[in-house]
Design an enzyme around this catalytic site. Sequence first.
Site, PDB file in Angstrom:
ATOM      1  N   CYS A   1       0.839  -1.213   0.000  1.00  0.00           N
ATOM      2  CA  CYS A   1       0.000   0.000   0.000  1.00  0.00           C
ATOM      3  C   CYS A   1       0.869   1.257   0.000  1.00  0.00           C
ATOM      4  O   CYS A   1       1.730   1.448   0.866  1.00  0.00           O
ATOM      5  CB  CYS A   1      -0.910  -0.026   1.226  1.00  0.00           C
ATOM      6  SG  CYS A   1      -1.798   1.504   1.487  1.00  0.00           S
TER       7      CYS A   1
ATOM      8  N   CYS B   1       0.596   3.288   3.238  1.00  0.00           N
ATOM      9  CA  CYS B   1       1.289   2.623   4.351  1.00  0.00           C
ATOM     10  C   CYS B   1       2.800   2.847   4.229  1.00  0.00           C
ATOM     11  O   CYS B   1       3.490   3.042   5.231  1.00  0.00           O
ATOM     12  CB  CYS B   1       0.952   1.137   4.385  1.00  0.00           C
ATOM     13  SG  CYS B   1      -0.668   0.770   5.111  1.00  0.00           S
TER      14      CYS B   1
ATOM     15  N   ASP C   1      -1.015  16.696  -1.051  1.00  0.00           N
ATOM     16  CA  ASP C   1      -1.253  15.860  -2.229  1.00  0.00           C
ATOM     17  C   ASP C   1      -0.199  16.198  -3.294  1.00  0.00           C
ATOM     18  O   ASP C   1       0.106  17.370  -3.540  1.00  0.00           O
ATOM     19  CB  ASP C   1      -2.666  16.099  -2.782  1.00  0.00           C
ATOM     20  CG  ASP C   1      -3.094  15.004  -3.754  1.00  0.00           C
ATOM     21  OD1 ASP C   1      -3.995  14.232  -3.418  1.00  0.00           O
ATOM     22  OD2 ASP C   1      -2.500  14.937  -4.867  1.00  0.00           O
TER      23      ASP C   1
ATOM     24  N   HIS D   1      -8.598   7.751   2.825  1.00  0.00           N
ATOM     25  CA  HIS D   1      -8.014   9.089   2.902  1.00  0.00           C
ATOM     26  C   HIS D   1      -9.068  10.130   2.626  1.00  0.00           C
ATOM     27  O   HIS D   1     -10.020   9.902   1.890  1.00  0.00           O
ATOM     28  CB  HIS D   1      -6.837   9.235   1.929  1.00  0.00           C
ATOM     29  CG  HIS D   1      -7.160   8.907   0.505  1.00  0.00           C
ATOM     30  ND1 HIS D   1      -7.227   7.606   0.042  1.00  0.00           N
ATOM     31  CD2 HIS D   1      -7.442   9.691  -0.570  1.00  0.00           C
ATOM     32  CE1 HIS D   1      -7.532   7.611  -1.244  1.00  0.00           C
ATOM     33  NE2 HIS D   1      -7.676   8.871  -1.649  1.00  0.00           N
TER      34      HIS D   1
HETATM   35  P1  AMP Z   1      -7.963   9.201  -4.732  1.00  0.00           P
HETATM   36  O1  AMP Z   1      -7.962   9.377  -6.223  1.00  0.00           O
HETATM   37  O2  AMP Z   1      -9.172   9.780  -4.036  1.00  0.00           O
HETATM   38  O3  AMP Z   1      -7.693   7.769  -4.344  1.00  0.00           O
HETATM   39  O4  AMP Z   1      -6.767  10.077  -4.190  1.00  0.00           O
HETATM   40  C1  AMP Z   1      -5.444   9.646  -4.216  1.00  0.00           C
HETATM   41  C2  AMP Z   1      -4.619  10.892  -4.146  1.00  0.00           C
HETATM   42  O5  AMP Z   1      -3.315  10.535  -3.782  1.00  0.00           O
HETATM   43  C3  AMP Z   1      -4.530  11.650  -5.471  1.00  0.00           C
HETATM   44  O6  AMP Z   1      -5.067  12.959  -5.314  1.00  0.00           O
HETATM   45  C4  AMP Z   1      -3.027  11.651  -5.767  1.00  0.00           C
HETATM   46  O7  AMP Z   1      -2.594  12.864  -6.343  1.00  0.00           O
HETATM   47  C5  AMP Z   1      -2.440  11.438  -4.388  1.00  0.00           C
HETATM   48  N1  AMP Z   1      -1.104  10.833  -4.359  1.00  0.00           N
HETATM   49  C6  AMP Z   1      -0.684   9.745  -5.066  1.00  0.00           C
HETATM   50  N2  AMP Z   1       0.598   9.465  -4.747  1.00  0.00           N
HETATM   51  C7  AMP Z   1       0.985  10.392  -3.834  1.00  0.00           C
HETATM   52  C8  AMP Z   1       2.191  10.638  -3.115  1.00  0.00           C
HETATM   53  N3  AMP Z   1       3.289   9.872  -3.277  1.00  0.00           N
HETATM   54  N4  AMP Z   1       2.237  11.696  -2.265  1.00  0.00           N
HETATM   55  C9  AMP Z   1       1.154  12.480  -2.114  1.00  0.00           C
HETATM   56  N5  AMP Z   1      -0.019  12.291  -2.735  1.00  0.00           N
HETATM   57  C10 AMP Z   1      -0.110  11.260  -3.592  1.00  0.00           C
HETATM   58 ZN    ZN Z   2      -2.340   1.297   3.663  1.00  0.00          ZN
END
Ligand code: AMP
Ligand code: ZN
Length: 113
Positions: A4, A7, A30, A99
């Site tokens: 994950c 995680c 984000d 999240h």
């Molecule tokens: P969701 O589409 O609601 O599952 O949101 C996942 C979010 O995680 C998206 O807005 C991505 O831009 C963000 N995301 C993905 N990888 C990372 C990361 N390494 N650091 C910060 N945010 C991330």
């Molecule tokens: Zn997790």
Amino acid sequence: MDDCLFCKIIKGEIPSAKVYEDEEILAFKDINPMAPVHILIIPKNHIDGADKLNAENSAVVGKIFAAAAKLAEEYHLDGGFRIVTNVGENGGQTVRHLHFHLLGGTKLNTVLC
Ligand code: AMP
Ligand code: ZN
């Protein structure tokens, strides 16, 4: 959850721009912001998504919302903000670790879907 992404962020295996952390939750920026302020707030205990919440594991959600209110104050989101959680494939959830998106810093589009 070995596989994950969030995680791994919690364990420090993947870097993140942390803005808040306590024993139970982590908040970080984000990587692909959709608003001037776009923070993700997550439980440290892995929960797949809002569809997997139950009486035993859901207390952390209140703590996440309390942290969101505090962060909103810190980031001067006085005019309002939005908290979003996507659930499952149809809900647009790309990371299967619960999240909450805290979005603000501009007048947000009112379209919900
Ligand atoms: P969701 O589409 O609601 O599952 O949101 C996942 C979010 O995680 C998206 O807005 C991505 O831009 C963000 N995301 C993905 N990888 C990372 C990361 N390494 N650091 C910060 N945010 C991330
Ligand atoms: Zn997790």
